[in-house]
Design a protein around this motif. Sequence first.
Motif, PDB file in Angstrom:
ATOM      1  N   THR A 230     -13.948  70.257  34.837  1.00  0.00           N
ATOM      2  CA  THR A 230     -14.053  68.999  34.085  1.00  0.00           C
ATOM      3  C   THR A 230     -13.663  69.189  32.617  1.00  0.00           C
ATOM      4  N   MET A 231     -13.877  70.397  32.082  1.00  0.00           N
ATOM      5  CA  MET A 231     -13.406  70.668  30.710  1.00  0.00           C
ATOM      6  C   MET A 231     -11.887  70.539  30.629  1.00  0.00           C
ATOM      7  N   ILE A 232     -11.199  71.102  31.634  1.00  0.00           N
ATOM      8  CA  ILE A 232      -9.732  71.002  31.657  1.00  0.00           C
ATOM      9  C   ILE A 232      -9.316  69.547  31.848  1.00  0.00           C
ATOM     10  N   PHE A 233     -10.039  68.818  32.704  1.00  0.00           N
ATOM     11  CA  PHE A 233      -9.718  67.410  32.952  1.00  0.00           C
ATOM     12  C   PHE A 233      -9.764  66.597  31.663  1.00  0.00           C
ATOM     13  N   TRP A 234     -10.860  66.713  30.914  1.00  0.00           N
ATOM     14  CA  TRP A 234     -10.986  65.914  29.694  1.00  0.00           C
ATOM     15  C   TRP A 234      -9.980  66.350  28.640  1.00  0.00           C
ATOM     16  N   ALA A 235      -9.676  67.652  28.581  1.00  0.00           N
ATOM     17  CA  ALA A 235      -8.674  68.117  27.618  1.00  0.00           C
ATOM     18  C   ALA A 235      -7.301  67.520  27.923  1.00  0.00           C
ATOM     19  N   THR A 236      -6.945  67.435  29.197  1.00  0.00           N
ATOM     20  CA  THR A 236      -5.655  66.848  29.563  1.00  0.00           C
ATOM     21  C   THR A 236      -5.676  65.331  29.395  1.00  0.00           C
ATOM     22  N   GLN A 237      -6.829  64.699  29.679  1.00  0.00           N
ATOM     23  CA  GLN A 237      -6.931  63.248  29.501  1.00  0.00           C
ATOM     24  C   GLN A 237      -6.710  62.844  28.048  1.00  0.00           C
ATOM     25  N   TYR A 238      -7.231  63.651  27.126  1.00  0.00           N
ATOM     26  CA  TYR A 238      -7.077  63.347  25.703  1.00  0.00           C
ATOM     27  C   TYR A 238      -5.845  64.027  25.104  1.00  0.00           C
ATOM     28  N   GLN A 239      -4.973  64.577  25.964  1.00  0.00           N
ATOM     29  CA  GLN A 239      -3.689  65.154  25.554  1.00  0.00           C
ATOM     30  C   GLN A 239      -3.867  66.236  24.486  1.00  0.00           C
ATOM     31  N   MET A 245      -4.347  71.037  20.095  1.00  0.00           N
ATOM     32  CA  MET A 245      -5.732  71.505  20.098  1.00  0.00           C
ATOM     33  C   MET A 245      -5.891  72.614  21.142  1.00  0.00           C
ATOM     34  N   TRP A 246      -5.309  73.758  20.833  1.00  0.00           N
ATOM     35  CA  TRP A 246      -5.326  74.865  21.782  1.00  0.00           C
ATOM     36  C   TRP A 246      -6.725  75.416  21.979  1.00  0.00           C
ATOM     37  N   ASN A 247      -7.575  75.277  20.974  1.00  0.00           N
ATOM     38  CA  ASN A 247      -8.958  75.739  21.132  1.00  0.00           C
ATOM     39  C   ASN A 247      -9.680  74.969  22.234  1.00  0.00           C
TER      40      ASN A 247
END
Length: 264
Positions: A230-239, A245-247
């Motif tokens: 889900t961390m990866i999901f939200w990071a991709t959702q918010y581009q 935002m590599w961090n």
Amino acid sequence: MLQAVLQLLRSDKRFLFGFVVIAVLTVLAGMSVFNPYKDGMWNQFPRDLPVSTAHWLGTNSMGQDIFWIMTEAIRNSIVLGLVAAALSRTIALAVGLTAGYRGGLFDRILMTVNDSFVIIPLFPVLILVANILKSQVNLAMLGLILGLFGWAWDARLFRSQVLSLRERGFTFTAMFSGMSDVQVVMKEHLPFVIPLVMAATLNNIIWVIGMEVSLGVLGLSSLEIPTLGTMIFWATQYQAIFLGMWNWILTPVVICVFLILGLY
């Protein structure tokens, strides 16, 4: 046991790497207990803050501290893997030990059911189940689903070991001494199967974590619960990639890679 571990740490660099990685990730997961912020709450901090002493990995576009969300994600992913592995090991052991020892028609019936699970394309089935139960999916439900679908290969492995063990002399000695079938299986056969169980359990945990990440990236797990997926999901959702935002995006990806490598 401790001496064996120490010897492996000294002589096997791969084991040392895995041990150190899992130890570090376990410590990070344990730190989630001291999370000073509410579970998964949004907008607790200014958004998109860089790395600093106040926020070790910065904040994301949801107003969350990435470091503390990461600790919870690691904890939840590991717990999910352990729960699913425990359930699938129970089923696999029950099927494998029983089928291998009893043999005959009983073995053929159990192996027919087992092979049905083996040939099922699990990922599409899990996507379908997750879509159907999406509103009800939580960590426990996801662990139950993955556990119910993750036992078949290992049951066949355990059965093959028991098929060999039941033809050995000590098995006949135990039977002729008056031991029941359950006693023979649990006291004579199970100790020989335990090393296989331990190795298969680690592989199963890796599979469960990989499946959770895959489902999470597709948005098919509980998105309110922090996990690596889900961390990866939200990071991709918010581009996060396009925002640089590599961090945010690299944190769960790197943790996932090291977790799987460490277990392997």
